[in-house]
Design a protein around this motif. Structure first.
Motif, PDB file in Angstrom:
ATOM      1  N   ILE A   1      34.574  35.341  39.045  1.00 47.84           N
ATOM      2  CA  ILE A   1      34.852  36.193  40.203  1.00 47.84           C
ATOM      3  C   ILE A   1      34.063  36.576  41.330  1.00 47.84           C
ATOM      4  O   ILE A   1      33.775  37.516  40.791  1.00 47.84           O
ATOM      5  CB  ILE A   1      36.274  36.857  39.438  1.00 47.84           C
ATOM      6  N   HIS A   2      34.332  36.321  42.276  1.00 48.13           N
ATOM      7  CA  HIS A   2      33.337  37.537  42.921  1.00 48.13           C
ATOM      8  C   HIS A   2      34.006  38.194  44.506  1.00 48.13           C
ATOM      9  O   HIS A   2      35.014  38.047  44.656  1.00 48.13           O
ATOM     10  CB  HIS A   2      32.263  36.293  44.254  1.00 48.13           C
ATOM     11  N   GLU A   3      33.324  39.575  44.375  1.00 48.54           N
ATOM     12  CA  GLU A   3      34.092  40.319  45.802  1.00 48.54           C
ATOM     13  C   GLU A   3      32.852  40.432  46.932  1.00 48.54           C
ATOM     14  O   GLU A   3      31.372  41.121  46.284  1.00 48.54           O
ATOM     15  CB  GLU A   3      34.012  41.320  44.624  1.00 48.54           C
TER      16      GLU A   3
ATOM     17  N   THR B   1      26.761  41.661  50.525  1.00 44.44           N
ATOM     18  CA  THR B   1      26.270  41.175  49.121  1.00 44.44           C
ATOM     19  C   THR B   1      27.511  40.800  48.756  1.00 44.44           C
ATOM     20  O   THR B   1      28.880  40.870  48.777  1.00 44.44           O
ATOM     21  CB  THR B   1      25.828  42.159  48.291  1.00 44.44           C
ATOM     22  N   MET B   2      27.363  39.662  47.518  1.00 42.33           N
ATOM     23  CA  MET B   2      28.220  39.577  46.816  1.00 42.33           C
ATOM     24  C   MET B   2      27.984  39.911  45.187  1.00 42.33           C
ATOM     25  O   MET B   2      27.272  39.493  44.948  1.00 42.33           O
ATOM     26  CB  MET B   2      28.849  37.871  46.445  1.00 42.33           C
ATOM     27  N   ARG B   3      29.411  40.473  44.541  1.00 45.24           N
ATOM     28  CA  ARG B   3      29.001  40.541  43.265  1.00 45.24           C
ATOM     29  C   ARG B   3      30.030  40.589  42.224  1.00 45.24           C
ATOM     30  O   ARG B   3      31.264  40.523  42.558  1.00 45.24           O
ATOM     31  CB  ARG B   3      28.746  42.286  42.734  1.00 45.24           C
TER      32      ARG B   3
ATOM     33  N   PHE C   1      37.158  38.247  48.604  1.00 47.15           N
ATOM     34  CA  PHE C   1      37.207  37.922  46.860  1.00 47.15           C
ATOM     35  C   PHE C   1      37.451  36.517  46.910  1.00 47.15           C
ATOM     36  O   PHE C   1      37.722  35.178  48.215  1.00 47.15           O
ATOM     37  CB  PHE C   1      38.415  37.884  46.714  1.00 47.15           C
ATOM     38  N   HIS C   2      36.400  35.579  46.176  1.00 42.70           N
ATOM     39  CA  HIS C   2      36.140  33.617  46.087  1.00 42.70           C
ATOM     40  C   HIS C   2      36.272  33.989  44.196  1.00 42.70           C
ATOM     41  O   HIS C   2      35.709  34.653  43.845  1.00 42.70           O
ATOM     42  CB  HIS C   2      35.168  33.566  46.927  1.00 42.70           C
ATOM     43  N   ILE C   3      36.418  32.251  43.707  1.00 40.79           N
ATOM     44  CA  ILE C   3      35.499  32.164  42.612  1.00 40.79           C
ATOM     45  C   ILE C   3      34.099  31.784  42.930  1.00 40.79           C
ATOM     46  O   ILE C   3      33.808  31.022  44.403  1.00 40.79           O
ATOM     47  CB  ILE C   3      36.478  31.400  42.437  1.00 40.79           C
ATOM     48  N   MET C   4      33.326  31.799  42.556  1.00 36.37           N
ATOM     49  CA  MET C   4      31.372  31.305  42.590  1.00 36.37           C
ATOM     50  C   MET C   4      31.366  30.319  41.301  1.00 36.37           C
ATOM     51  O   MET C   4      31.920  30.154  39.749  1.00 36.37           O
ATOM     52  CB  MET C   4      30.578  32.620  42.555  1.00 36.37           C
ATOM     53  N   LEU C   5      30.736  28.557  42.103  1.00 36.42           N
ATOM     54  CA  LEU C   5      30.630  28.203  40.790  1.00 36.42           C
ATOM     55  C   LEU C   5      28.759  27.760  40.799  1.00 36.42           C
ATOM     56  O   LEU C   5      28.395  27.975  41.876  1.00 36.42           O
ATOM     57  CB  LEU C   5      30.612  27.167  41.204  1.00 36.42           C
TER      58      LEU C   5
HETATM   59 CU    CU Z   1      29.898  34.245  45.340  1.00 33.19          CU
END
Ligand code: CU
Length: 156
Positions: free
Chosen positions: A73-75, A84-86, A105-109
């Motif tokens: 789960i990314h922000e 940036t995303m973390r 917010f997103h889901i990162m694969l």
């Molecule tokens: Cu991401």
């Protein structure tokens, strides 16, 4: 409402996908507009986007997919003037509120096992922790959309 929620919890504990029971039992979580961004050859990561509405207060605590080695789960955050995303541990899903996983917010694969092309589908399992401490696994199928597709934005 209480009976419905407990029923979903029992079904989930037994290992049956919530989605399979959705037609008869009101699901804890409604997932709308799920999609995954297509990748170019050699690209190892991509984003998954969706709108989540939980029937009761809950938290999205993780996700997994057979298409990727790791799902986070990314922000998105502005850091030193750079976007940036973390990874975040979890995301609140307040009862009856639609939470957009579309940009901030997103889901990162991460560690994709193959190139994702439009027309394919990606299986994702969302892990949700409800307010009673019960863990739910919610299986979804997200279509792959073109690289230049833009996520649906919430109105400002
Ligand atoms: Cu991401």
């Amino acid at each position: 409402m209480r009976v419905g929620a407990l029923l979903v919890a029992l079904i989930t504990s037994a290992g049956t996908a919530v989605g399979a029971a959705a037609a008869e039992t009101p699901a804890l979580l409604v997932v709308r507009d799920a999609w995954v961004r297509a990748t170019v050859e050699g690209q190892t990561g991509s984003g998954a986007f969706m709108h989540l509405t939980s029937r009761e207060d809950a938290r999205l605590t993780g996700a997994s997919s057979p298409a990727a080695q790791r799902v986070e789960i990314h922000e998105m955050r502005l850091l030193n003037d750079m976007m940036t995303m973390r990874r975040i541990e979890s995301l609140a899903l307040p009862a009856g509120t639609t939470v957009a996983l579309d940009h901030e917010f997103h889901i990162m694969l991460i560690g994709l096992r193959r190139q994702l092309q439009p027309g394919q589908n990606v299986m994702l399992t969302l892990q949700v922790l409800d307010s009673h401490g019960v863990r739910h696994a919610v299986d979804i199928v997200a279509p792959v959309r073109a690289l230049n597709a833009t996520p649906a934005r919430s109105s400002p």
